[in-house]
Design a protein around this motif. Structure first.
Motif, PDB file in Angstrom:
ATOM      1  N   ASN A 144       0.818  -1.222   0.000  1.00 33.76           N
ATOM      2  CA  ASN A 144       0.000   0.000   0.000  1.00 33.76           C
ATOM      3  C   ASN A 144       0.849   1.268   0.000  1.00 33.76           C
ATOM      4  O   ASN A 144       1.039   1.869  -1.037  1.00 33.76           O
ATOM      5  CB  ASN A 144      -1.016   0.028   1.138  1.00 33.76           C
ATOM      6  CG  ASN A 144      -1.954  -1.160   1.098  1.00 33.76           C
ATOM      7  OD1 ASN A 144      -2.396  -1.547   0.025  1.00 33.76           O
ATOM      8  ND2 ASN A 144      -2.229  -1.751   2.233  1.00 33.76           N
ATOM      9  N   VAL A 145       1.350   1.688   1.147  1.00 29.94           N
ATOM     10  CA  VAL A 145       2.166   2.907   1.237  1.00 29.94           C
ATOM     11  C   VAL A 145       3.533   2.511   1.784  1.00 29.94           C
ATOM     12  O   VAL A 145       3.620   1.972   2.886  1.00 29.94           O
ATOM     13  CB  VAL A 145       1.495   3.946   2.173  1.00 29.94           C
ATOM     14  CG1 VAL A 145       2.307   5.225   2.223  1.00 29.94           C
ATOM     15  CG2 VAL A 145       0.056   4.232   1.730  1.00 29.94           C
ATOM     16  N   ASP A 146       4.599   2.781   1.019  1.00 27.87           N
ATOM     17  CA  ASP A 146       5.930   2.370   1.482  1.00 27.87           C
ATOM     18  C   ASP A 146       6.447   3.293   2.592  1.00 27.87           C
ATOM     19  O   ASP A 146       5.853   4.315   2.915  1.00 27.87           O
ATOM     20  CB  ASP A 146       6.918   2.260   0.322  1.00 27.87           C
ATOM     21  CG  ASP A 146       7.388   3.593  -0.254  1.00 27.87           C
ATOM     22  OD1 ASP A 146       7.165   4.651   0.369  1.00 27.87           O
ATOM     23  OD2 ASP A 146       7.993   3.575  -1.335  1.00 27.87           O
ATOM     24  N   GLY A 147       7.571   2.900   3.167  1.00 26.94           N
ATOM     25  CA  GLY A 147       8.131   3.644   4.295  1.00 26.94           C
ATOM     26  C   GLY A 147       8.576   5.049   3.941  1.00 26.94           C
ATOM     27  O   GLY A 147       8.454   5.972   4.747  1.00 26.94           O
ATOM     28  N   TYR A 148       9.109   5.231   2.733  1.00 21.86           N
ATOM     29  CA  TYR A 148       9.549   6.570   2.333  1.00 21.86           C
ATOM     30  C   TYR A 148       8.365   7.535   2.300  1.00 21.86           C
ATOM     31  O   TYR A 148       8.432   8.642   2.825  1.00 21.86           O
ATOM     32  CB  TYR A 148      10.237   6.544   0.961  1.00 21.86           C
ATOM     33  CG  TYR A 148      11.548   5.789   0.921  1.00 21.86           C
ATOM     34  CD1 TYR A 148      12.537   5.972   1.887  1.00 21.86           C
ATOM     35  CD2 TYR A 148      11.816   4.894  -0.107  1.00 21.86           C
ATOM     36  CE1 TYR A 148      13.744   5.288   1.830  1.00 21.86           C
ATOM     37  CE2 TYR A 148      13.023   4.210  -0.183  1.00 21.86           C
ATOM     38  CZ  TYR A 148      13.977   4.404   0.793  1.00 21.86           C
ATOM     39  OH  TYR A 148      15.171   3.727   0.728  1.00 21.86           O
ATOM     40  N   GLN A 149       7.277   7.112   1.666  1.00 17.03           N
ATOM     41  CA  GLN A 149       6.085   7.971   1.589  1.00 17.03           C
ATOM     42  C   GLN A 149       5.480   8.177   2.972  1.00 17.03           C
ATOM     43  O   GLN A 149       5.027   9.267   3.306  1.00 17.03           O
ATOM     44  CB  GLN A 149       5.041   7.379   0.629  1.00 17.03           C
ATOM     45  CG  GLN A 149       3.851   8.296   0.407  1.00 17.03           C
ATOM     46  CD  GLN A 149       4.245   9.646  -0.181  1.00 17.03           C
ATOM     47  OE1 GLN A 149       4.961   9.724  -1.171  1.00 17.03           O
ATOM     48  NE2 GLN A 149       3.813  10.732   0.457  1.00 17.03           N
ATOM     49  N   THR A 150       5.498   7.137   3.775  1.00 22.54           N
ATOM     50  CA  THR A 150       4.972   7.251   5.137  1.00 22.54           C
ATOM     51  C   THR A 150       5.757   8.299   5.919  1.00 22.54           C
ATOM     52  O   THR A 150       5.172   9.146   6.599  1.00 22.54           O
ATOM     53  CB  THR A 150       5.040   5.884   5.851  1.00 22.54           C
ATOM     54  OG1 THR A 150       4.260   4.939   5.103  1.00 22.54           O
ATOM     55  CG2 THR A 150       4.506   5.968   7.269  1.00 22.54           C
ATOM     56  N   LEU A 151       7.084   8.276   5.789  1.00 25.02           N
ATOM     57  CA  LEU A 151       7.901   9.261   6.491  1.00 25.02           C
ATOM     58  C   LEU A 151       7.602  10.673   5.994  1.00 25.02           C
ATOM     59  O   LEU A 151       7.490  11.606   6.792  1.00 25.02           O
ATOM     60  CB  LEU A 151       9.391   8.944   6.337  1.00 25.02           C
ATOM     61  CG  LEU A 151      10.328   9.906   7.071  1.00 25.02           C
ATOM     62  CD1 LEU A 151      10.045   9.918   8.577  1.00 25.02           C
ATOM     63  CD2 LEU A 151      11.775   9.570   6.810  1.00 25.02           C
ATOM     64  N   LYS A 152       7.440  10.840   4.677  1.00 22.92           N
ATOM     65  CA  LYS A 152       7.073  12.154   4.132  1.00 22.92           C
ATOM     66  C   LYS A 152       5.775  12.645   4.769  1.00 22.92           C
ATOM     67  O   LYS A 152       5.652  13.815   5.141  1.00 22.92           O
ATOM     68  CB  LYS A 152       6.898  12.093   2.609  1.00 22.92           C
ATOM     69  CG  LYS A 152       8.169  12.030   1.834  1.00 22.92           C
ATOM     70  CD  LYS A 152       7.842  12.010   0.337  1.00 22.92           C
ATOM     71  CE  LYS A 152       9.036  11.613  -0.484  1.00 22.92           C
ATOM     72  NZ  LYS A 152       8.720  11.431  -1.900  1.00 22.92           N
ATOM     73  N   ASN A 153       4.789  11.750   4.868  1.00 19.73           N
ATOM     74  CA  ASN A 153       3.495  12.116   5.450  1.00 19.73           C
ATOM     75  C   ASN A 153       3.633  12.500   6.921  1.00 19.73           C
ATOM     76  O   ASN A 153       2.985  13.438   7.385  1.00 19.73           O
ATOM     77  CB  ASN A 153       2.494  10.968   5.303  1.00 19.73           C
ATOM     78  CG  ASN A 153       2.163  10.665   3.857  1.00 19.73           C
ATOM     79  OD1 ASN A 153       2.422  11.464   2.956  1.00 19.73           O
ATOM     80  ND2 ASN A 153       1.614   9.492   3.608  1.00 19.73           N
ATOM     81  N   ILE A 154       4.471  11.781   7.653  1.00 24.12           N
ATOM     82  CA  ILE A 154       4.686  12.073   9.077  1.00 24.12           C
ATOM     83  C   ILE A 154       5.381  13.422   9.226  1.00 24.12           C
ATOM     84  O   ILE A 154       4.978  14.253  10.047  1.00 24.12           O
ATOM     85  CB  ILE A 154       5.532  10.950   9.737  1.00 24.12           C
ATOM     86  CG1 ILE A 154       4.717   9.662   9.816  1.00 24.12           C
ATOM     87  CG2 ILE A 154       6.009  11.382  11.125  1.00 24.12           C
ATOM     88  CD1 ILE A 154       5.539   8.424  10.139  1.00 24.12           C
TER      89      ILE A 154
END
Length: 121
Positions: free
Chosen positions: A58-68
């Motif tokens: 679904n959402v990878d760690g890189y994108q998750t970190l950007k969102n955070i």
């Protein structure tokens, strides 16, 4: 006051090992199985540290970190990648996105716990 950690990984055995190790250190442990579950937890909790895999559905760690990092309420939350992606370019990307540390799998539980405790002190 107990420290809070959010573990974000889709691999059940890794999650179980990390959860056990951090509960032994008296952490409150929260679990997300992929990047899309992260904000379900973050809507109610502000962890001291987020331990984040890169390769997830679904959402990878890189994108998750950007969102955070886009949310001001998490500016004091430490973020650590724990991933099998071990090329220098992967590490550079993770750190450029704002991760406080970039650790690779396979890993020693003792080392991960020690790295997180050091980061929080």
């Amino acid at each position: 006051m107990r420290k809070k950690i959010l573990i974000v990984d889709d691999e059940p055995n890794i999650v179980m090992s990390l959860e056990y190790a951090f509960k032994k250190q008296n952490f409150e442990v929260y679990i997300a199985r992929d990047g899309s579950e992260v904000f379900d937890i973050l809507n109610n909790q502000i962890p001291d540290v987020i331990l984040l895999d890169v390769m997830m559905p679904n959402v990878d760690g890189y994108q998750t970190l950007k969102n955070i990092k886009a949310k001001k309420s998490f500016k004091n939350t430490k973020t650590v990648f724990l991933t099998a992606k071990n090329k220098a370019s992967d590490k550079e990307k993770g750190l450029k996105l704002g991760a406080d540390k970039y650790l690779t799998k396979p890993f020693s539980l003792k080392k991960i716990v020690s790295e997180i405790l050091e980061l929080l002190n």
